[in-house]
Motif scaffolding. Structure first.
Motif, short mmCIF file in Angstrom:
data_model
loop_
_atom_site.label_atom_id
_atom_site.label_comp_id
_atom_site.label_asym_id
_atom_site.label_seq_id
_atom_site.Cartn_x
_atom_site.Cartn_y
_atom_site.Cartn_z
N ASN A 102 -0.89 -4.09 5.28
CA ASN A 102 -2.09 -4.87 4.70
C ASN A 102 -2.76 -3.78 3.74
OD1 ASN A 102 -3.68 -6.59 4.07
ND2 ASN A 102 -2.58 -8.05 6.22
N THR A 103 -2.75 -3.99 2.56
CA THR A 103 -3.69 -3.48 1.63
C THR A 103 -4.80 -3.80 1.54
OG1 THR A 103 -1.48 -3.11 -0.20
CG2 THR A 103 -3.14 -3.44 -0.28
N PRO A 104 -4.90 -5.48 1.43
CA PRO A 104 -7.00 -5.93 1.30
C PRO A 104 -7.29 -4.93 2.62
CG PRO A 104 -5.15 -7.50 1.78
CD PRO A 104 -3.96 -6.09 1.69
N ALA A 105 -6.58 -5.37 3.68
CA ALA A 105 -7.36 -4.87 4.86
C ALA A 105 -7.61 -3.83 5.36
CB ALA A 105 -6.39 -5.62 6.04
N GLN A 106 -6.91 -2.49 4.65
CA GLN A 106 -7.51 -1.41 4.66
C GLN A 106 -8.42 -1.12 3.66
OE1 GLN A 106 -4.57 1.78 3.77
NE2 GLN A 106 -2.61 0.43 4.27
N LEU A 107 -8.52 -1.55 2.31
CA LEU A 107 -9.37 -1.68 1.42
C LEU A 107 -10.55 -2.17 1.75
CD1 LEU A 107 -7.38 -2.36 -1.77
CD2 LEU A 107 -8.26 -0.31 -0.92
N ALA A 108 -10.90 -3.50 2.81
CA ALA A 108 -12.25 -4.12 3.74
C ALA A 108 -12.48 -2.83 4.17
CB ALA A 108 -11.40 -5.30 3.81
N ILE A 109 -11.60 -2.49 5.32
CA ILE A 109 -12.27 -1.34 6.12
C ILE A 109 -12.72 -0.06 5.75
CG2 ILE A 109 -11.27 -0.05 7.94
CD1 ILE A 109 -8.96 -1.91 8.80
N ILE A 113 -11.63 7.78 6.47
CA ILE A 113 -11.37 7.82 7.75
C ILE A 113 -11.83 10.21 7.78
CG2 ILE A 113 -9.59 8.88 9.12
CD1 ILE A 113 -8.04 5.88 7.94
N ALA A 114 -11.40 10.05 6.90
CA ALA A 114 -11.20 11.86 7.25
C ALA A 114 -13.41 11.84 6.44
CB ALA A 114 -11.76 12.86 5.68
N GLU A 115 -14.00 11.50 6.25
CA GLU A 115 -15.47 11.64 6.17
C GLU A 115 -16.40 11.22 7.71
OE1 GLU A 115 -17.03 9.15 3.14
OE2 GLU A 115 -16.16 10.42 1.65
N ALA A 166 1.25 -1.02 0.34
CA ALA A 166 0.19 -0.01 0.21
C ALA A 166 1.01 1.19 0.16
CB ALA A 166 -0.63 0.33 1.27
N PRO A 167 0.29 2.39 -0.48
CA PRO A 167 0.75 3.80 -0.33
C PRO A 167 1.87 3.79 1.52
CG PRO A 167 -0.64 4.29 -1.81
CD PRO A 167 -1.04 2.78 -1.21
N MET A 168 3.03 4.59 1.43
CA MET A 168 3.55 4.17 2.74
C MET A 168 2.33 5.16 3.78
SD MET A 168 4.57 6.80 4.81
CE MET A 168 5.79 8.27 4.11
N ILE A 169 1.84 5.75 3.28
CA ILE A 169 0.59 6.69 4.12
C ILE A 169 -0.74 5.98 4.32
CG2 ILE A 169 1.59 8.81 3.70
CD1 ILE A 169 -0.43 9.53 2.45
N GLY A 170 -0.66 4.73 3.59
CA GLY A 170 -2.45 4.71 3.63
C GLY A 170 -2.91 4.59 2.69
N THR A 171 -3.82 3.79 2.18
CA THR A 171 -4.29 3.84 0.63
C THR A 171 -5.80 4.71 0.45
OG1 THR A 171 -6.74 2.52 1.48
CG2 THR A 171 -4.97 1.55 1.08
N LEU A 172 -5.69 5.28 -0.42
CA LEU A 172 -6.21 6.39 -0.59
C LEU A 172 -7.67 6.60 -0.08
CD1 LEU A 172 -6.87 9.76 -1.29
CD2 LEU A 172 -7.74 8.50 -3.81
N PRO A 173 -8.79 5.04 -0.42
CA PRO A 173 -9.92 5.57 0.41
C PRO A 173 -9.84 4.69 1.45
CG PRO A 173 -9.67 3.20 -1.85
CD PRO A 173 -8.21 3.86 -1.03
N ALA A 222 -12.36 17.54 9.33
CA ALA A 222 -12.16 16.69 7.76
C ALA A 222 -10.53 17.02 7.48
CB ALA A 222 -12.91 17.14 7.06
N PRO A 223 -9.91 15.75 8.17
CA PRO A 223 -8.30 16.09 7.71
C PRO A 223 -7.91 16.16 6.81
CG PRO A 223 -8.56 13.26 9.33
CD PRO A 223 -10.27 14.46 9.32
N ASP A 224 -7.13 16.90 6.91
CA ASP A 224 -6.40 16.78 5.08
C ASP A 224 -5.79 15.53 4.69
OD1 ASP A 224 -5.49 17.53 3.06
OD2 ASP A 224 -3.41 17.38 3.25
N LEU A 225 -6.39 14.94 3.42
CA LEU A 225 -5.93 13.10 3.11
C LEU A 225 -4.58 12.95 2.73
CD1 LEU A 225 -8.75 12.79 0.03
CD2 LEU A 225 -8.84 11.86 2.79
N ASP A 226 -3.65 13.84 2.44
CA ASP A 226 -2.00 13.54 2.64
C ASP A 226 -1.60 13.97 3.25
OD1 ASP A 226 -3.10 12.61 -0.42
OD2 ASP A 226 -3.07 14.90 -1.31
#
Ligand code: PMP
Ligand code: GLN
Length: 386
Positions: free
Chosen positions: A270-277, A76-78, A64-71, A87-91
């Motif tokens: 963990n990429t798939p876990a981030q996307l599932a969450i 989290i921001a929403e 996954a990207p170092m800071i977390g997946t975009l979705p 609303a925290p800044d995504l990047d």
């Protein structure tokens, strides 16, 4: 040839294995009902599991990207905007970490320099002190007193010095099950606003808060959040402590430093876990919104079942723990009482003194009620016989 002694000089000489690991092992050894280490004995949402399988099957299996997946950062921001009005800044402001544990460690490593003083409130979660020690910081532990465990802000003010760099707080609070009202967040701000002090706010139980006022997040405080790192974890919220996905929200300059640690501690999570969450947060927000009711029912059932025991149960405002005073049952210290309870009564609990530095001469144990009703009933049955 010179023989080198390859036993390292410990950087954490006083530290043993965590109480959670110790008590869970003792519970397994004696086949006791394990109400010690905080984890549910039931599964998380089916939808979440299905989304994990989906993303794995769709090939989301690389870094996954170092800071977390975009979705996930979007979700989290929403959620943060909906709950705390910010609303925290995504990047720049959201970093996904390997559980809250990694976020806490990375924040402390990034912010604390040798000789800096760090204030925490005892009883305090066990991961803070070793991280401060490794960073060369000096921990000042302000002892809170049962039964209310409220902060005395005049005493807090006294512990501040020109060396104070960081304050670590935790609300809803593990292990005391207390919740800071908004007035405490305001009081903290008033005490530190004129000083160069950061705040690390451990809010992993943000969704398990029973009073109508709800959780007072540091993120809802427009001034305090500008110098705070706020940490949360999906392990508690979605009943899957083993997935180890958490996150940290902090202003860009603080996040940048935390990420410097994060990128060499784990790099990414963990990429798939981030996307599932992310799917879960977006499509089933009712899950976390209904969490107080879900856990209130378990808390009330367990407390009611213990009403005919000789334990005195302290008020539980949040988290999935209750404190029980065993003064009427035994005069052992809390560590040996928990060992005895596991061996002889078949119920494992956590002693409170292990979360404190100063002597803690109280007869309090922590019981986890994130359990199936049958587990709670069986444990209460045993505890009522003492
Ligand atoms: N902080 C507190 C107060 C906790 O109780 C826990 C775990 N129960 C953590 C941090 C660590 O969370 P995680 O399992 O997401 O690392
Ligand atoms: N935070 C969990 C608890 O309080 C335990 C986490 C762990 O075992 N490290 O019980």
């Amino acid at each position: 040839m010179t023989q080198h002694n390859l036993i390292p000089e410990s950087k954490l000489p006083a530290l043993g294995t965590t109480i959670f690991t110790q008590m869970s092992a003792l519970a397994a050894q004696h086949n006791a009902i394990n109400l010690s280490q905080g984890f549910p004995d039931f599964d998380g949402p089916r939808y979440l599991q299905a989304r994990l399988a989906h993303h794995v099957s769709q090939g989301a299996n690389q870094y996954a990207p170092m800071i977390g997946t975009l979705p996930l950062r979007e979700a989290i921001a929403e959620k943060t905007a909906a709950l705390y009005g910010y609303a925290p800044d995504l990047d720049g402001e959201i970093t996904v970490t390997a559980g809250a544990t990694e976020a806490l460690f990375a924040a402390i490593a990034a912010l604390v320099r040798p000789g800096d003083e760090v204030i925490c409130f005892d009883p305090s979660y066990d991961s803070y002190a070793p991280a401060v020690q490794l960073a060369g910081g000096v921990l000042k532990r302000l002892a809170l007193q049962p039964p209310s465990f409220r902060v005395d802000w005049a005493a807090f003010q006294q512990t501040l010095s020109s060396k104070t760099r960081l304050v670590i707080l935790n609300t809803p609070h593990n292990p005391t099950a207390t919740v800071w009202p908004k007035s405490d967040i305001d009081a903290l701000w008033r005490c530190i606003e004129d000083r160069a002090i950061y705040v690390l706010s451990d809010e992993v139980y943000e969704h398990i808060c029973f009073d109508a006022a709800g959780h007072a997040s540091v993120l809802a405080h427009a001034s305090l959040r500008q110098r705070a790192a706020v940490v949360s974890s999906f392990g508690k919220t979605f009943h899957m402590t083993g997935w180890k996905v958490g996150y940290c929200v902090a202003p860009p300059a603080i996040s940048a430093e935390i990420r410097k640690v994060h990128q060499y501690l784990t790099f990414s999570v963990n990429t798939p876990a981030q996307l599932a969450i992310a799917d879960m947060l977006r499509h089933e927000p009712a899950h976390y919104r209904e969490l107080p009711d879900f856990y209130r029912a378990r808390r009330d059932r367990f407390v009611q079942a213990l009403a005919r025991s000789r334990f005195e149960i302290l008020p539980c405002e949040g988290t999935y723990f209750i404190l029980a005073d065993y003064r009427a049952i035994s005069d052992r210290d809390d560590v040996s009482f928990c060992q005895w309870l596991t061996r002889e009564a078949g119920v494992a609990a956590i002693p409170l003194s292990v979360f404190c530095d100063a002597p803690f001469p109280h007869t309090l144990i922590r019981l986890c009620f994130a359990k199936q009703e049958a587990t709670l009933d069986a444990a209460a049955e045993r505890l009522c016989q003492l």
